[in-house]
Design a protein around this motif. Sequence first.
Motif, PDB file in Angstrom:
ATOM      1  N   ASN A 168      19.875  21.304 -14.103  1.00 29.82           N
ATOM      2  CA  ASN A 168      19.356  22.665 -14.047  1.00 29.82           C
ATOM      3  C   ASN A 168      17.828  22.659 -14.016  1.00 29.82           C
ATOM      4  O   ASN A 168      17.197  21.961 -14.808  1.00 29.82           O
ATOM      5  CB  ASN A 168      19.825  23.472 -15.259  1.00 29.82           C
ATOM      6  N   SER A 169      17.274  23.464 -13.115  1.00 33.35           N
ATOM      7  CA  SER A 169      15.832  23.542 -12.973  1.00 33.35           C
ATOM      8  C   SER A 169      15.322  24.908 -13.417  1.00 33.35           C
ATOM      9  O   SER A 169      16.005  25.912 -13.269  1.00 33.35           O
ATOM     10  CB  SER A 169      15.442  23.306 -11.512  1.00 33.35           C
ATOM     11  N   SER A 170      14.106  24.911 -13.945  1.00 34.60           N
ATOM     12  CA  SER A 170      13.482  26.178 -14.346  1.00 34.60           C
ATOM     13  C   SER A 170      12.912  26.922 -13.136  1.00 34.60           C
ATOM     14  O   SER A 170      12.582  28.103 -13.230  1.00 34.60           O
ATOM     15  CB  SER A 170      12.374  25.917 -15.372  1.00 34.60           C
ATOM     16  N   THR A 171      12.769  26.245 -12.021  1.00 40.66           N
ATOM     17  CA  THR A 171      12.238  26.876 -10.804  1.00 40.66           C
ATOM     18  C   THR A 171      13.147  26.548  -9.613  1.00 40.66           C
ATOM     19  O   THR A 171      13.969  25.645  -9.680  1.00 40.66           O
ATOM     20  CB  THR A 171      10.819  26.390 -10.490  1.00 40.66           C
ATOM     21  N   THR A 172      12.986  27.291  -8.541  1.00 42.04           N
ATOM     22  CA  THR A 172      13.760  27.043  -7.329  1.00 42.04           C
ATOM     23  C   THR A 172      13.317  25.731  -6.691  1.00 42.04           C
ATOM     24  O   THR A 172      12.116  25.443  -6.601  1.00 42.04           O
ATOM     25  CB  THR A 172      13.564  28.200  -6.333  1.00 42.04           C
ATOM     26  N   ASN A 230      10.027  20.685  -5.839  1.00 38.63           N
ATOM     27  CA  ASN A 230       9.662  22.088  -5.633  1.00 38.63           C
ATOM     28  C   ASN A 230       8.618  22.160  -4.523  1.00 38.63           C
ATOM     29  O   ASN A 230       8.819  21.584  -3.461  1.00 38.63           O
ATOM     30  CB  ASN A 230       9.197  22.740  -6.937  1.00 38.63           C
ATOM     31  N   LYS A 251      18.784  26.277  -7.897  1.00 40.07           N
ATOM     32  CA  LYS A 251      18.201  25.960  -9.196  1.00 40.07           C
ATOM     33  C   LYS A 251      19.083  25.002  -9.984  1.00 40.07           C
ATOM     34  O   LYS A 251      18.712  24.582 -11.070  1.00 40.07           O
ATOM     35  CB  LYS A 251      18.009  27.236 -10.022  1.00 40.07           C
ATOM     36  N   ASN A 252      20.263  24.697  -9.464  1.00 37.54           N
ATOM     37  CA  ASN A 252      21.136  23.798 -10.191  1.00 37.54           C
ATOM     38  C   ASN A 252      21.946  22.958  -9.223  1.00 37.54           C
ATOM     39  O   ASN A 252      22.092  23.297  -8.042  1.00 37.54           O
ATOM     40  CB  ASN A 252      22.056  24.556 -11.142  1.00 37.54           C
TER      41      ASN A 252
END
Lengths: 112, 110
Positions: free
Chosen positions: B24-28, B93, B70-71
Amino acid sequence: NAGVTQTPKFRILKIGQSMTLQCTQDMNHNYMYWYRQDPGMGLKLIYYSVGAGITDKGEVPNGYNVSRSTTEDFPLRLELAAPSQTSVYFCASSYPYGIGYTFGSGTRLTVV
Amino acid sequence: GQQVMQIPQYQHVQEGEDFTTYCNSSTTLSNIQWYKQRPGGHPVFLIQLVKSGEVKKQKRLTFQFGEAKKNSSLHITATQTTDVGTYFCAGLNTGNQFYFGTGTSLTVIP
């Protein structure tokens, strides 16, 4: 085809000593990277380079320096080694936004 | 700053059971890559995902990129002892480098 070659494979340093970790790639990749991996942890980017003469800091650059005089070589310099720099260091290379990084086999460094 | 988290951190499975790790990412992310690292070895590239909702398969491994980019997930069907290792995702990113996840260590019990 050797890929990414790192030397040395193992090294023990005393606190305050300096050393250079060597990294060479023969794939003509523009991009090269240095990561450190602490036990049971992920990879943290130290420095990277997008081409000869160009370098930039990653997430954890303090205590390290790099240079990129040729496409093939990307040495990492440790000045005044500290115990916190005990880690496994991986060099990697890729084409820009290329299909995956190619990693070297790593250098296991212990600072005592 | 960029953060890529993986769960679980560790997973023990009986040989033949399935395994899934999530990233999981905090940003796209513009794309995501997956790597496998055998104990004592170096990370080895497995696959790259670029498109929203993309699904790719490699034999018993299925990789998926979320719709919102994002995931991502990696699913292994019917694990074998050769699947042992740590699986990392790495997200790209807008910058020039990938940020690696914390990794999931897989142990397969024969």
